[in-house]
Design an enzyme around this catalytic site. Structure first.
Site, PDB file in Angstrom:
ATOM      1  CB  CYS A  54      -7.613   0.768   1.916  1.00 18.66           C
ATOM      2  SG  CYS A  54      -7.558  -0.281   3.381  1.00 18.66           S
TER       3      CYS A  54
ATOM      4  CB  CYS B 184      -0.909  -0.001   1.224  1.00 20.57           C
ATOM      5  SG  CYS B 184      -1.949   1.477   1.347  1.00 20.57           S
TER       6      CYS B 184
ATOM      7  CG  ASP C 126     -16.436 -13.703  21.252  1.00 16.16           C
ATOM      8  OD1 ASP C 126     -15.323 -13.219  21.514  1.00 16.16           O
ATOM      9  OD2 ASP C 126     -17.041 -13.483  20.182  1.00 16.16           O
TER      10      ASP C 126
ATOM     11  CD  GLU D  89     -24.308  -9.096  24.136  1.00 16.40           C
ATOM     12  OE1 GLU D  89     -24.057  -7.906  24.392  1.00 16.40           O
ATOM     13  OE2 GLU D  89     -23.426  -9.964  23.940  1.00 16.40           O
TER      14      GLU D  89
ATOM     15  CB  CYS E 175      -2.452   4.914   6.520  1.00 14.84           C
ATOM     16  SG  CYS E 175      -4.010   4.213   7.128  1.00 14.84           S
TER      17      CYS E 175
ATOM     18  CB  CYS F  14      -1.343  -1.364   7.853  1.00 18.77           C
ATOM     19  SG  CYS F  14      -2.861  -1.982   7.101  1.00 18.77           S
TER      20      CYS F  14
ATOM     21  CD  GLN G 274     -16.081 -12.304  15.026  1.00 18.88           C
ATOM     22  OE1 GLN G 274     -14.946 -11.858  14.893  1.00 18.88           O
ATOM     23  NE2 GLN G 274     -16.576 -12.610  16.220  1.00 18.88           N
TER      24      GLN G 274
ATOM     25  CB  CYS H 248     -10.460  -9.516  20.394  1.00 19.72           C
ATOM     26  SG  CYS H 248     -11.299  -8.570  21.694  1.00 19.72           S
TER      27      CYS H 248
END
Length: 386
Positions: free
Chosen positions: A120, A37, A317, A268, A43, A46, A221, A343
């Site tokens: 991108c 990129c 999760d 939840e 940017c 990343c 996701q 995560c």
């Protein structure tokens, strides 16, 4: 301490506040790659494009191994499941009105400036194709001083777009203009601060046999490939279970596929996500097993060991903070198997330590890279009672 350097490289640069500024690479690593990129380095989206794919995948495996080791744990860690380029179906873009028009994209590295996302290499083509109408919407909704956030999700029925941080003085003309932009762009839905503004059709996603509509600005996701890897890992960890509790279930990413073979109790804190899950379950083709839901703050009121009794497996999760209270309750329960999705390797390792101390064996971990070229890593892990 040396931005954009790789392990084993020799670099030189000016030291400033403990970091090298614009380090020169004197001896490059064999893992060094040419960033695909042109915005890389400017940017802030990343951080790992200068490393080979094999290096990035291995580095993310190592992050999990190091987090586990810091808690005195070891596990078999599979090869990283990496999402392909141009597959990020969900993105949060920033926009500001400028003298020349609208700046739309991602924040620059360590700066508030916005870098355009036209080139991108991460975004799904459905999102990059929508940059012009998204900029047009930002021009109508952004204030002259504030920053507008545009959350866009590519669904089976078109883009689902939510604008937040809009000018508080939007008049009827601006609102009509936003609706016209959505119609001309073919978006499925446009919401303003999660309130409906224009809806041509329900923006649906497929979770197993169910097609369901997320609430505005709801969670999905980031990539379909990453979701498929996580769902497959959870299915494997819970195979044969007849009753499953899915904790921090969201809108049913795992609950709905698991309901193909098991009864599921989905818990939840967000009621809108539970409503979407229930609607998807009721409308599923091919028939699903019974799914019940419960609105509950699992941080403050985790399911107790007696409430967990009778479940053959539990899936959890949680957000990045992890599930300390729920992990403690699970550790004291008699649930035979647990599938953990995370995560955050550090909070996962903390929660895994509790489960292991409570009598579980950590059978294995699958790293999942949905956020390609970023330091972010997700995982799915399987536990069984010893």
């Amino acid at each position: 301490f040396a931005p954009f350097a790789l392990p084993g490289e020799r670099v030189a640069g000016r030291l400033h506040d403990g970091r090298l500024e614009a380090p020169r690479i004197l001896r490059p690593s064999p893992d060094r790659a040419t960033p695909p990129c042109p915005a890389f380095g400017d940017c802030g989206g990343c951080a790992l494009m200068h490393g080979s794919d094999a290096f990035a995948a291995g580095w993310k495996r190592d992050r999990i191994a190091q987090a586990l080791a810091a808690r005195g744990l070891q596990a078999e860690i599979a090869e990283t499941a990496v999402s392909p380029p141009a597959s990020r179906r969900r993105a949060a873009l920033s926009a500001r009105r400028t003298r020349g028009g609208v700046a739309l994209g991602f924040h620059a590295r360590r700066a508030g400036r916005i870098v355009g996302a036209e080139a991108c290499r991460v975004l799904d083509p459905r999102l990059t194709a929508a940059l012009a109408p998204l900029a047009a919407a930002a021009g109508l909704a952004a204030s002259r001083k504030g920053e507008l956030r545009l959350a866009a999700l590519a669904t089976e029925d078109g883009l689902d777009v939510d604008l937040s941080g809009a000018s508080p003085r939007l008049d009827g003309g601006a609102l009509a203009g936003l609706a016209q932009v959505a119609a001309e762009a073919g978006w499925a839905r446009l919401t303003l601060n999660a309130e409906p503004l224009a809806a041509a059709r329900p923006p649906r996603l497929r979770f197993g046999r169910a097609r369901m509509t997320l609430p505005p600005a709801g969670f999905a996701q980031a990539t379909q490939a990453g979701e498929a890897a996580l769902v497959a890992a959870v299915r494997g960890a819970t195979r044969g279970a007849r009753r499953v509790a899915d904790l921090f279930c969201g809108a049913g990413t795992f609950a709905l596929p698991l309901a193909e073979t098991a009864e599921v109790h989905a818990v939840e804190g967000d009621g809108a996500h539970l409503e979407a899950l229930t609607s998807g379950w009721r409308g599923a083709s091919g028939g699903l097993r019974r799914v019940t839901t419960e609105a509950r703050d699992l941080f403050r009121r985790p399911l107790r060991p007696d409430e967990l009794s009778g479940f053959d497996a539990v899936v959890f999760d949680p957000p990045r903070a992890g599930a300390r209270a729920q992990a403690e309750a699970l550790a004291a329960s008699d649930v035979p198997r647990v599938a953990a999705v995370s995560c955050n390797p550090e909070t996962f390792a903390r929660d895994a330590r509790m489960l292991v101390d409570g009598g579980y064996a950590l059978l294995g971990v699958l790293p999942v890279d949905q956020f390609r070229w970023s330091p972010h890593v997700e995982l799915a892990a399987a536990f069984a009672r010893r």
